[in-house]
Design a protein around this motif. Structure first.
Motif, PDB file in Angstrom:
ATOM      1  N   SER A 115      38.734  99.315 -76.238  1.00  0.00           N
ATOM      2  CA  SER A 115      39.427  98.085 -75.853  1.00  0.00           C
ATOM      3  C   SER A 115      38.354  97.132 -75.327  1.00  0.00           C
ATOM      4  CB  SER A 115      40.508  98.347 -74.795  1.00  0.00           C
ATOM      5  OG  SER A 115      41.664  98.905 -75.374  1.00  0.00           O
ATOM      6  N   CYS A 116      37.801  96.350 -76.221  1.00  0.00           N
ATOM      7  CA  CYS A 116      36.687  95.454 -75.900  1.00  0.00           C
ATOM      8  C   CYS A 116      37.250  94.143 -75.345  1.00  0.00           C
ATOM      9  CB  CYS A 116      35.859  95.194 -77.144  1.00  0.00           C
ATOM     10  SG  CYS A 116      35.309  96.720 -77.960  1.00  0.00           S
ATOM     11  N   SER A 117      36.434  93.457 -74.559  1.00  0.00           N
ATOM     12  CA  SER A 117      36.962  92.282 -73.882  1.00  0.00           C
ATOM     13  C   SER A 117      35.922  91.173 -73.748  1.00  0.00           C
ATOM     14  CB  SER A 117      37.481  92.663 -72.491  1.00  0.00           C
ATOM     15  OG  SER A 117      36.441  93.206 -71.697  1.00  0.00           O
ATOM     16  N   ALA A 118      36.441  89.964 -73.565  1.00  0.00           N
ATOM     17  CA  ALA A 118      35.615  88.795 -73.274  1.00  0.00           C
ATOM     18  C   ALA A 118      36.453  87.840 -72.450  1.00  0.00           C
ATOM     19  CB  ALA A 118      35.147  88.127 -74.563  1.00  0.00           C
ATOM     20  N   MET A 119      35.843  87.235 -71.453  1.00  0.00           N
ATOM     21  CA  MET A 119      36.576  86.300 -70.599  1.00  0.00           C
ATOM     22  C   MET A 119      35.708  85.112 -70.235  1.00  0.00           C
ATOM     23  SD  MET A 119      36.550  88.205 -66.844  1.00  0.00           S
ATOM     24  CE  MET A 119      36.753  89.905 -67.464  1.00  0.00           C
ATOM     25  N   ILE A 120      36.344  83.970 -70.075  1.00  0.00           N
ATOM     26  CA  ILE A 120      35.720  82.768 -69.533  1.00  0.00           C
ATOM     27  C   ILE A 120      36.660  82.236 -68.466  1.00  0.00           C
ATOM     28  CG2 ILE A 120      34.824  80.461 -69.997  1.00  0.00           C
ATOM     29  CD1 ILE A 120      34.376  81.271 -72.881  1.00  0.00           C
ATOM     30  N   ILE A 121      36.144  82.015 -67.267  1.00  0.00           N
ATOM     31  CA  ILE A 121      36.986  81.630 -66.141  1.00  0.00           C
ATOM     32  C   ILE A 121      36.330  80.495 -65.364  1.00  0.00           C
ATOM     33  CG2 ILE A 121      38.062  82.416 -63.986  1.00  0.00           C
ATOM     34  CD1 ILE A 121      38.133  85.230 -65.208  1.00  0.00           C
ATOM     35  N   GLY A 122      37.148  79.578 -64.893  1.00  0.00           N
ATOM     36  CA  GLY A 122      36.680  78.463 -64.077  1.00  0.00           C
ATOM     37  C   GLY A 122      36.778  77.149 -64.817  1.00  0.00           C
ATOM     38  N   GLN A 123      37.063  76.070 -64.088  1.00  0.00           N
ATOM     39  CA  GLN A 123      37.176  74.755 -64.716  1.00  0.00           C
ATOM     40  C   GLN A 123      35.894  74.361 -65.435  1.00  0.00           C
ATOM     41  OE1 GLN A 123      38.734  71.728 -62.069  1.00  0.00           O
ATOM     42  NE2 GLN A 123      40.104  73.174 -61.094  1.00  0.00           N
ATOM     43  N   ASP A 124      34.765  74.834 -64.930  1.00  0.00           N
ATOM     44  CA  ASP A 124      33.479  74.551 -65.561  1.00  0.00           C
ATOM     45  C   ASP A 124      32.958  75.749 -66.353  1.00  0.00           C
ATOM     46  OD1 ASP A 124      33.337  71.950 -64.417  1.00  0.00           O
ATOM     47  OD2 ASP A 124      32.691  72.837 -62.531  1.00  0.00           O
ATOM     48  N   SER A 125      33.844  76.706 -66.651  1.00  0.00           N
ATOM     49  CA  SER A 125      33.480  77.907 -67.421  1.00  0.00           C
ATOM     50  C   SER A 125      32.331  78.672 -66.781  1.00  0.00           C
ATOM     51  CB  SER A 125      33.112  77.521 -68.865  1.00  0.00           C
ATOM     52  OG  SER A 125      34.157  76.805 -69.485  1.00  0.00           O
ATOM     53  N   GLN A 126      32.334  78.706 -65.441  1.00  0.00           N
ATOM     54  CA  GLN A 126      31.186  79.289 -64.742  1.00  0.00           C
ATOM     55  C   GLN A 126      31.145  80.812 -64.794  1.00  0.00           C
ATOM     56  OE1 GLN A 126      33.606  77.317 -63.421  1.00  0.00           O
ATOM     57  NE2 GLN A 126      33.964  77.755 -61.254  1.00  0.00           N
ATOM     58  N   ILE A 127      32.259  81.464 -65.071  1.00  0.00           N
ATOM     59  CA  ILE A 127      32.273  82.925 -65.160  1.00  0.00           C
ATOM     60  C   ILE A 127      32.468  83.333 -66.608  1.00  0.00           C
ATOM     61  CG2 ILE A 127      33.457  85.045 -64.479  1.00  0.00           C
ATOM     62  CD1 ILE A 127      34.310  83.633 -61.906  1.00  0.00           C
ATOM     63  N   LYS A 128      31.505  84.096 -67.133  1.00  0.00           N
ATOM     64  CA  LYS A 128      31.602  84.601 -68.498  1.00  0.00           C
ATOM     65  C   LYS A 128      31.252  86.087 -68.483  1.00  0.00           C
ATOM     66  CE  LYS A 128      30.441  80.211 -70.744  1.00  0.00           C
ATOM     67  NZ  LYS A 128      29.581  79.524 -71.737  1.00  0.00           N
ATOM     68  N   ARG A 129      32.135  86.900 -69.013  1.00  0.00           N
ATOM     69  CA  ARG A 129      31.925  88.346 -69.042  1.00  0.00           C
ATOM     70  C   ARG A 129      32.336  88.874 -70.415  1.00  0.00           C
ATOM     71  NH1 ARG A 129      29.926  86.922 -64.885  1.00  0.00           N
ATOM     72  NH2 ARG A 129      30.506  87.511 -62.754  1.00  0.00           N
ATOM     73  N   SER A 130      31.693  89.969 -70.833  1.00  0.00           N
ATOM     74  CA  SER A 130      32.089  90.622 -72.082  1.00  0.00           C
ATOM     75  C   SER A 130      31.778  92.101 -71.992  1.00  0.00           C
ATOM     76  CB  SER A 130      31.371  89.986 -73.284  1.00  0.00           C
ATOM     77  OG  SER A 130      29.976  90.201 -73.203  1.00  0.00           O
ATOM     78  N   SER A 131      32.517  92.886 -72.764  1.00  0.00           N
ATOM     79  CA  SER A 131      32.322  94.334 -72.787  1.00  0.00           C
ATOM     80  C   SER A 131      32.531  94.868 -74.192  1.00  0.00           C
ATOM     81  CB  SER A 131      33.307  95.022 -71.835  1.00  0.00           C
ATOM     82  OG  SER A 131      33.296  96.429 -72.026  1.00  0.00           O
ATOM     83  N   ASP A 132      31.597  95.726 -74.634  1.00  0.00           N
ATOM     84  CA  ASP A 132      31.734  96.378 -75.937  1.00  0.00           C
ATOM     85  C   ASP A 132      32.565  97.654 -75.849  1.00  0.00           C
ATOM     86  OD1 ASP A 132      30.063  94.575 -77.454  1.00  0.00           O
ATOM     87  OD2 ASP A 132      28.339  95.453 -76.434  1.00  0.00           O
ATOM     88  N   ASP A 133      32.799  98.146 -74.650  1.00  0.00           N
ATOM     89  CA  ASP A 133      33.627  99.323 -74.411  1.00  0.00           C
ATOM     90  C   ASP A 133      33.333 100.466 -75.393  1.00  0.00           C
ATOM     91  OD1 ASP A 133      35.608 100.692 -72.885  1.00  0.00           O
ATOM     92  OD2 ASP A 133      37.077 100.321 -74.482  1.00  0.00           O
ATOM     93  N   GLY A 134      32.059 100.791 -75.537  1.00  0.00           N
ATOM     94  CA  GLY A 134      31.695 101.936 -76.366  1.00  0.00           C
ATOM     95  C   GLY A 134      31.301 101.612 -77.789  1.00  0.00           C
ATOM     96  N   GLU A 135      31.594 100.395 -78.254  1.00  0.00           N
ATOM     97  CA  GLU A 135      31.120 100.000 -79.579  1.00  0.00           C
ATOM     98  C   GLU A 135      29.606  99.737 -79.475  1.00  0.00           C
ATOM     99  OE1 GLU A 135      32.701 100.326 -82.193  1.00  0.00           O
ATOM    100  OE2 GLU A 135      34.636  99.285 -82.324  1.00  0.00           O
ATOM    101  N   PRO A 136      28.879  99.773 -80.595  1.00  0.00           N
ATOM    102  CA  PRO A 136      27.443  99.474 -80.545  1.00  0.00           C
ATOM    103  C   PRO A 136      27.170  98.144 -79.839  1.00  0.00           C
ATOM    104  CG  PRO A 136      28.032 100.337 -82.694  1.00  0.00           C
ATOM    105  CD  PRO A 136      29.326 100.137 -81.953  1.00  0.00           C
ATOM    106  N   SER A 137      26.136  98.111 -79.036  1.00  0.00           N
ATOM    107  CA  SER A 137      25.828  96.939 -78.216  1.00  0.00           C
ATOM    108  C   SER A 137      25.773  95.646 -79.037  1.00  0.00           C
ATOM    109  CB  SER A 137      24.496  97.146 -77.499  1.00  0.00           C
ATOM    110  OG  SER A 137      24.174  96.021 -76.716  1.00  0.00           O
ATOM    111  N   GLY A 138      26.499  94.651 -78.570  1.00  0.00           N
ATOM    112  CA  GLY A 138      26.470  93.336 -79.207  1.00  0.00           C
ATOM    113  C   GLY A 138      27.385  93.155 -80.389  1.00  0.00           C
ATOM    114  N   THR A 139      28.206  94.162 -80.707  1.00  0.00           N
ATOM    115  CA  THR A 139      29.046  94.054 -81.910  1.00  0.00           C
ATOM    116  C   THR A 139      30.487  93.653 -81.615  1.00  0.00           C
ATOM    117  OG1 THR A 139      29.651  96.408 -81.834  1.00  0.00           O
ATOM    118  CG2 THR A 139      27.681  95.812 -83.104  1.00  0.00           C
ATOM    119  N   ALA A 140      30.872  93.571 -80.346  1.00  0.00           N
ATOM    120  CA  ALA A 140      32.272  93.293 -80.033  1.00  0.00           C
ATOM    121  C   ALA A 140      32.420  92.212 -78.967  1.00  0.00           C
ATOM    122  CB  ALA A 140      32.972  94.579 -79.593  1.00  0.00           C
TER     123      ALA A 140
END
Length: 209
Positions: free
Chosen positions: A51-76
């Motif tokens: 269950s891979c994820s990506a988020m952008i939070i804040g009026q200025d998009s100041q918080i950005k996070r992502s997770s591959d959750d076990g998929e090869p790094s950078g593919t999800a």
């Protein structure tokens, strides 16, 4: 305040080479809220492979996070985040759950799959622009009100807080720099037989699609 986000939570799924990809787009205000939703999805789909994820939070998009959750790094996670960035969205979380179908997709295939399902989910849903606008309060006769829809459609505006009594009171919201022009256009539309007054500002959500 002026940013783009989704109008409502949206989900979409597709099968790619026997793997099942389920995308959930959720509107969030905080990272804590986002992580709670990710945990909920993982619990709901505990038999899924990822269950891979990506988020952008804040009026200025100041918080950005992502997770591959076990998929090869950078593919999800990063490809998913890139789609959100390209759409100019914030206060949004994308979670893509994958049930592996037995056929390996390779790095390029995974990137296309994860980014693609997020893009398709955004297309399926609704986008809004959240911004501060100024209100114009109108008091209309019922015959005048019956023609207001034509003015609003022509201007791309919407009415809000409409009240019906002996007359109709309704408010339309426009960008601050458009107030004077909108008042002038209203007076011209009703041939000087209507008056509008400024009604203060509020945060509104303007549909984009």
């Amino acid at each position: 305040m002026n940013y783009r986000t989704i109008g409502k939570d949206t989900s979409f799924e597709e099968d790619i080479k026997k793997s099942r990809f389920i995308c959930q787009l959720k509107r969030v205000e905080t990272e804590e809220e986002a992580r709670h939703f990710i945990a909920t999805i993982k619990k709901e789909h505990h038999k899924a492979n990822h269950s891979c994820s990506a988020m952008i939070i804040g009026q200025d998009s100041q918080i950005k996070r992502s997770s591959d959750d076990g998929e090869p790094s950078g593919t999800a996670g990063v490809p998913m985040l890139t789609i959100l960035e390209k759409q100019g969205l914030t206060n949004i979380l994308a979670v893509v759950t994958r049930y592996f179908g037995g056929i390996k997709l390779g790095a390029g295939g995974l990137i296309r799959a994860y980014s693609g399902v997020v893009a398709h989910t955004i297309e399926k849903g609704s986008l809004v622009e959240v911004k501060e606008q100024e209100g114009i309060l109108l008091e209309l006769t019922y015959p005048q009100y019956q023609t207001l829809a034509n003015f609003l459609a022509d201007q791309g505006l919407q009415e809000q807080d409409t009240e019906f009594s002996d007359k109709v009171r309704t408010t339309i919201y426009v960008d601050p720099h458009q107030v004077d022009k909108c008042l002038s256009d209203l007076i011209e539309f009703y041939q000087g037989k209507v008056k509008g007054q400024k009604a203060g500002s509020q945060i509104v959500e303007v549909p984009l699609n």
